[in-house]
Design a protein around this motif. Sequence first.
Motif, PDB file in Angstrom:
ATOM      1  N   ARG A 254      -5.154  -0.031   3.468  1.00 33.74           N
ATOM      2  CA  ARG A 254      -5.822  -0.289   4.756  1.00 33.74           C
ATOM      3  C   ARG A 254      -5.676  -1.738   5.189  1.00 33.74           C
ATOM      4  N   ASN A 255      -5.766  -2.661   4.235  1.00 34.57           N
ATOM      5  CA  ASN A 255      -5.867  -4.076   4.596  1.00 34.57           C
ATOM      6  C   ASN A 255      -4.623  -4.900   4.310  1.00 34.57           C
ATOM      7  N   ALA A 256      -3.640  -4.331   3.604  1.00 36.44           N
ATOM      8  CA  ALA A 256      -2.447  -5.104   3.259  1.00 36.44           C
ATOM      9  C   ALA A 256      -1.697  -5.509   4.518  1.00 36.44           C
ATOM     10  N   ASP A 257      -1.151  -6.711   4.488  1.00 37.47           N
ATOM     11  CA  ASP A 257      -0.434  -7.259   5.641  1.00 37.47           C
ATOM     12  C   ASP A 257       0.996  -6.721   5.659  1.00 37.47           C
ATOM     13  N   VAL A 258       1.121  -5.417   5.946  1.00 35.34           N
ATOM     14  CA  VAL A 258       2.418  -4.756   6.046  1.00 35.34           C
ATOM     15  C   VAL A 258       2.434  -3.906   7.304  1.00 35.34           C
ATOM     16  N   ASP A 259       3.618  -3.415   7.660  1.00 37.17           N
ATOM     17  CA  ASP A 259       3.742  -2.611   8.868  1.00 37.17           C
ATOM     18  C   ASP A 259       3.465  -1.134   8.617  1.00 37.17           C
ATOM     19  N   ILE A 260       4.048  -0.597   7.547  1.00 36.76           N
ATOM     20  CA  ILE A 260       3.962   0.838   7.289  1.00 36.76           C
ATOM     21  C   ILE A 260       3.548   1.049   5.839  1.00 36.76           C
ATOM     22  N   VAL A 261       2.695   2.049   5.610  1.00 40.42           N
ATOM     23  CA  VAL A 261       2.248   2.414   4.265  1.00 40.42           C
ATOM     24  C   VAL A 261       2.755   3.818   3.954  1.00 40.42           C
ATOM     25  N   ILE A 262       3.386   3.965   2.789  1.00 39.92           N
ATOM     26  CA  ILE A 262       3.846   5.277   2.332  1.00 39.92           C
ATOM     27  C   ILE A 262       3.131   5.593   1.026  1.00 39.92           C
ATOM     28  N   ILE A 263       2.422   6.712   1.010  1.00 42.01           N
ATOM     29  CA  ILE A 263       1.700   7.162  -0.181  1.00 42.01           C
ATOM     30  C   ILE A 263       2.491   8.291  -0.823  1.00 42.01           C
ATOM     31  N   ALA A 264       2.861   8.116  -2.076  1.00 45.03           N
ATOM     32  CA  ALA A 264       3.538   9.176  -2.813  1.00 45.03           C
ATOM     33  C   ALA A 264       2.579   9.695  -3.879  1.00 45.03           C
ATOM     34  N   ALA A 265       2.000  10.862  -3.631  1.00 46.12           N
ATOM     35  CA  ALA A 265       1.096  11.478  -4.613  1.00 46.12           C
ATOM     36  C   ALA A 265       1.954  12.275  -5.584  1.00 46.12           C
ATOM     37  N   VAL A 266       2.218  11.669  -6.738  1.00 47.20           N
ATOM     38  CA  VAL A 266       3.196  12.223  -7.678  1.00 47.20           C
ATOM     39  C   VAL A 266       2.466  12.980  -8.783  1.00 47.20           C
ATOM     40  N   GLY A 267       2.220  14.259  -8.554  1.00 47.03           N
ATOM     41  CA  GLY A 267       1.616  15.076  -9.598  1.00 47.03           C
ATOM     42  C   GLY A 267       0.175  14.735  -9.893  1.00 47.03           C
ATOM     43  N   GLU A 268      -0.542  14.155  -8.930  1.00 48.83           N
ATOM     44  CA  GLU A 268      -1.943  13.839  -9.163  1.00 48.83           C
ATOM     45  C   GLU A 268      -2.794  15.108  -9.054  1.00 48.83           C
ATOM     46  N   ARG A 269      -4.030  15.018  -9.547  1.00 56.88           N
ATOM     47  CA  ARG A 269      -4.944  16.158  -9.465  1.00 56.88           C
ATOM     48  C   ARG A 269      -5.180  16.526  -8.004  1.00 56.88           C
ATOM     49  N   ALA A 270      -5.311  17.818  -7.762  1.00 55.23           N
ATOM     50  CA  ALA A 270      -5.448  18.293  -6.383  1.00 55.23           C
ATOM     51  C   ALA A 270      -6.651  17.669  -5.697  1.00 55.23           C
ATOM     52  N   GLY A 271      -7.753  17.448  -6.447  1.00 50.72           N
ATOM     53  CA  GLY A 271      -8.957  16.862  -5.853  1.00 50.72           C
ATOM     54  C   GLY A 271      -8.699  15.474  -5.301  1.00 50.72           C
ATOM     55  N   GLU A 272      -7.928  14.658  -6.041  1.00 49.51           N
ATOM     56  CA  GLU A 272      -7.637  13.300  -5.581  1.00 49.51           C
ATOM     57  C   GLU A 272      -6.719  13.327  -4.366  1.00 49.51           C
TER      58      GLU A 272
END
Length: 589
Positions: A254-272
């Motif tokens: 949310r706060n990082a000084d970047v233009d675009i954020v890409i989230i890669a949910a790699v095999g995490e628990r479904a709840g997260e």
Amino acid sequence: MPNATGKIIGVNGNLISVEVEGNVALNEVGYAVVGAQRLKSEVIRIRGNRAEMQVFESTRSIGIGDRVEFTGELLTVELGPGLLSRVFDGLQNPLPEVAEQHGFFLPRGVYMAPLDRTLKWQFAPAVAPGDTVRAADTLGTVPEGIFQHCIMVPFHMRGSYQVVSIAAPGEYTVDTPIAELKDAAGELHQVTMVFEWPVKRPITHFAQRLRPTEQMVTKVRIIDTFLPVALGGTYCIPGPFGAGKTVLQQVTSRNADVDIVIIAAVGERAGEVVETLREFPKLTDPRTGRSLMERTIIICNTSSMPVAAREASVYTAVTIAEYYRQMGLHILLLADSTSRWAQAMREMSGRLEEIPGEEAFPAYLESVVASFYERAGLVELNNSKKGSITIGGTVSPAGGNFEEPVTQATLKVVGAFHGLSRDRANARRYPAIDPLDSWSKYKGCNDPQRTEYARDIIFKGNEISQMMKVVGEEGTSISDYITYQKAEFLDRVYLQQDSFHPIDAAVSVERQRHVFELLFSILSAELKLENQEEARDFFNTMRQYFLDYNVAEWQSEQFKQLEDRIRTLLKSKQIGIDPVAKELVASTD
């Protein structure tokens, strides 16, 4: 030449063995045909006329003798306008659209186009007939959110091309030809807004790779001051379950000084994963005041999905990041968690009957992890613009053991290590980054010598704390006790941060520098405190002032009043400055 075909001769979980008729290549995509379904697979090993393939779907009901059709193409992603704010799986299927057509229980063998073919984009040309272009040069732009999305010459087109025609300003779909290019042999090529690129091949259409020196501001004090990350750098966040990895990632994104954020949910628990999907659209982007999802892409593979898809999600995410970097943008890629990817590699390696390494992980684990993080970096593009990819990967070591292979393989290639501590999480000290074990090779926002002085107090305070557990406060000298209180004070008022408070959740660099200077004056002060009780009272009062100071509006009247109280309290007990700190002040001034 027709594409090769094959016949399945063995099935082992998500691994199928295929007897091939024709020629196939490593990483080539094929489809296992099961009735009316075609299940996407990838060649991961070739031995003579036999190929092993990992299937990205459940292999239930696949049988010996079933047919495999090879495509002659590598595993690719579609690149073009319309990727932002979307949620994809590891094969770049748009999950909301799949769910809309097939319900929430996603069927296997369903693959949809990642980009909307009906949506029209307002195209503005950037070249004219007669211009010479090459791969990754901008032909025109379309608005995508707050950015101008560059429509580029497809990356696979080699050599120079002459622009024969270019579309006039107007609205076009991604499949509409917007340019016609002529190569050196005189052959014409039509170009649309969308093209494909292999996910396991880095995009290298830039002039040079630069050393990351500029800090990526996260507005998290402990990171920006003590454990900084550079734009184009790499860092990892290992920690046990429940230590706050997901919250820290959300705050950073949310706060990082970047233009675009890409989230890669790699095999995490479904709840997260569900929490991420629910929370991100609600998060307000500080830059625009609108939803943070407008400049976010989520690549989603839960632990219940086939293990082969975890690898695909990692490479899909980093390839999309490289694509936007080619536009001169700064990208933050957060992979959560690379341990699940490594576990998938271990599973496939076991099925391939390869010689195992430590803890049964494949012997090539380190090289694969390194090749992923090496795709981060700061680059100068051919048009002199700069773009970067910063990669932050979380690691989930079993039992919080940082000595396990995935954590150690990651530590060898990253530039910063933000180790989360179970003890700090249990003590409600958030972010639960352990300042004793964590480190960074990058430069922070404050003077490095003063930062090191403050960090040294943390280490000394920890040693005194361990000693006090044996001898108690009564057996501790007043000078050592003051050092211990300074370390606790630094931890409470600076290292800890309320990620849910509207002011304290995100602290600007300007405020961090100002506050750290005041904090340094307290840490470096020689204090006249007669006994432990007086020292405890002094630091308790100072801590409460400082906590109120942290949540006051920057440069407000309340902020200034609290600062005056802090300085007055310090002045009432200060008798000098530590000689080491005095030298630092003299050298920096």
